[in-house]
Write an enzyme that holds these catalytic residues in place. Structure first.
Site, mmCIF file in Angstrom:
data_model
loop_
_atom_site.group_PDB
_atom_site.id
_atom_site.type_symbol
_atom_site.label_atom_id
_atom_site.label_comp_id
_atom_site.label_asym_id
_atom_site.label_seq_id
_atom_site.Cartn_x
_atom_site.Cartn_y
_atom_site.Cartn_z
ATOM 1 N N HIS A 99 0.867 -1.179 0.000
ATOM 2 C CA HIS A 99 0.000 0.000 0.000
ATOM 3 C C HIS A 99 0.903 1.228 0.000
ATOM 4 O O HIS A 99 0.751 2.130 0.817
ATOM 5 C CB HIS A 99 -0.920 -0.007 1.221
ATOM 6 C CG HIS A 99 -1.850 -1.181 1.269
ATOM 7 N ND1 HIS A 99 -2.739 -1.380 2.298
ATOM 8 C CD2 HIS A 99 -2.037 -2.221 0.410
ATOM 9 C CE1 HIS A 99 -3.437 -2.502 2.072
ATOM 10 N NE2 HIS A 99 -3.017 -3.038 0.929
ATOM 11 N N TYR A 118 10.663 7.954 -19.019
ATOM 12 C CA TYR A 118 11.009 6.762 -19.821
ATOM 13 C C TYR A 118 11.082 5.480 -18.984
ATOM 14 O O TYR A 118 10.956 4.373 -19.517
ATOM 15 C CB TYR A 118 12.306 6.989 -20.603
ATOM 16 C CG TYR A 118 13.556 6.995 -19.761
ATOM 17 C CD1 TYR A 118 14.118 8.184 -19.332
ATOM 18 C CD2 TYR A 118 14.173 5.799 -19.396
ATOM 19 C CE1 TYR A 118 15.262 8.200 -18.547
ATOM 20 C CE2 TYR A 118 15.319 5.803 -18.607
ATOM 21 C CZ TYR A 118 15.858 7.006 -18.187
ATOM 22 O OH TYR A 118 16.972 6.996 -17.411
ATOM 23 N N TYR A 213 19.838 -3.343 -23.422
ATOM 24 C CA TYR A 213 20.638 -3.062 -22.240
ATOM 25 C C TYR A 213 20.517 -4.203 -21.235
ATOM 26 O O TYR A 213 21.477 -4.588 -20.581
ATOM 27 C CB TYR A 213 20.043 -1.780 -21.658
ATOM 28 C CG TYR A 213 20.846 -1.058 -20.637
ATOM 29 C CD1 TYR A 213 22.120 -0.585 -20.906
ATOM 30 C CD2 TYR A 213 20.281 -0.799 -19.379
ATOM 31 C CE1 TYR A 213 22.815 0.130 -19.948
ATOM 32 C CE2 TYR A 213 20.980 -0.081 -18.434
ATOM 33 C CZ TYR A 213 22.239 0.379 -18.721
ATOM 34 O OH TYR A 213 22.917 1.087 -17.770
HETATM 35 ZN ZN LIG Z 1 -3.485 -4.986 0.180
#
Ligand SMILES: [Zn+2]
Length: 223
Positions: A99, A118, A213
């Site tokens: 959360h 990005y 990459y």
């Molecule tokens: Zn939760």
């Protein structure tokens, strides 16, 4: 218990403690799971992370959708979406649910995260979606999460929190940290007139650059 299973259980506990110490989560509201062969290891329900021991981590067969589990404590009340994600996404090795404050704020506002930076490409495309709302622990929430995760490694859960899905625990936690950073940046930009969004072409270029990459282990490491 085999040493490798014990080590994975301990790694789950270490990540739980780290995510609270870092401010990414609070109390026992978050939960973490990891794939161990044909089973899912998942944090137990309502045990403070500081009191958690490897033997308390619940173990569930991934291919049993009825919630069978082993352990001294019942699994997190959110076991269903963890299990359903591991079933639906064979490439997934670990799932972090928190959360986290900024992710949750955006999820309360029911906002997808658009291409504001990005780094969004790390999650598989040009946005991170917010799911529909459903009560915690339900099959409906699991369905909503899977839908929001389509083609992505993370989603927001409406009026609830977020989910990050990685190849392993390190990557899942790294994605969780990056998602909260992105949510915070987007939230902050909204305070000063709103973001200028990147184009599909610019995100496609970032995606191509990331795939060339590679996501190096060293970059995805959290303590
Ligand atoms: Zn939760």
């Amino acid at each position: 218990m085999q040493p490798d299973e014990r080590a994975l259980r301990q790694a789950i506990i270490d990540k739980c403690r780290w995510m609270n110490a870092s401010g990414l989560n609070q109390g026992t509201s978050g939960n973490i799971s990891a794939r161990f062969g044909a089973r899912m290891l998942i944090t137990p329900s309502a045990v403070p992370y500081d009191a958690m021991e490897p033997r308390m981590i619940a173990s569930m067969p991934i291919e049993d959708e009825h919630g069978a589990w082993d352990g001294p404590r019942k699994p997190s009340s959110e076991w269903r979406f963890h299990l359903d994600i591991l079933r639906a996404r064979p490439e997934a090795g670990a799932i972090v649910h928190t959360h986290a404050p900024y992710c949750t704020s955006l999820a309360i506002a029911r906002r997808d995260i658009p291409p504001v930076h990005y780094m969004i490409a790390c999650f598989g495309g040009s946005d991170v979606r917010c799911s529909d709302y459903a009560t915690f622990g339900t099959e409906a929430l699991s369905r909503a999460a899977l839908e929001a995760l389509e083609g992505r490694k993370a989603c927001l859960l409406a009026n609830h929190g977020m989910i990050a899905v990685g190849a392993d625990l390190e990557q899942a936690m790294w994605l969780a940290v990056e998602l909260e950073a992105l949510a915070r940046q987007y939230w902050t930009a909204l305070q000063i007139g709103g973001p200028v969004l990147l184009s599909e072409a610019e995100i496609a270029e970032a995606l191509a650059a990331f795939s060339g990459y590679g996501l190096q282990r060293a970059e995805t490491r959290t303590p």
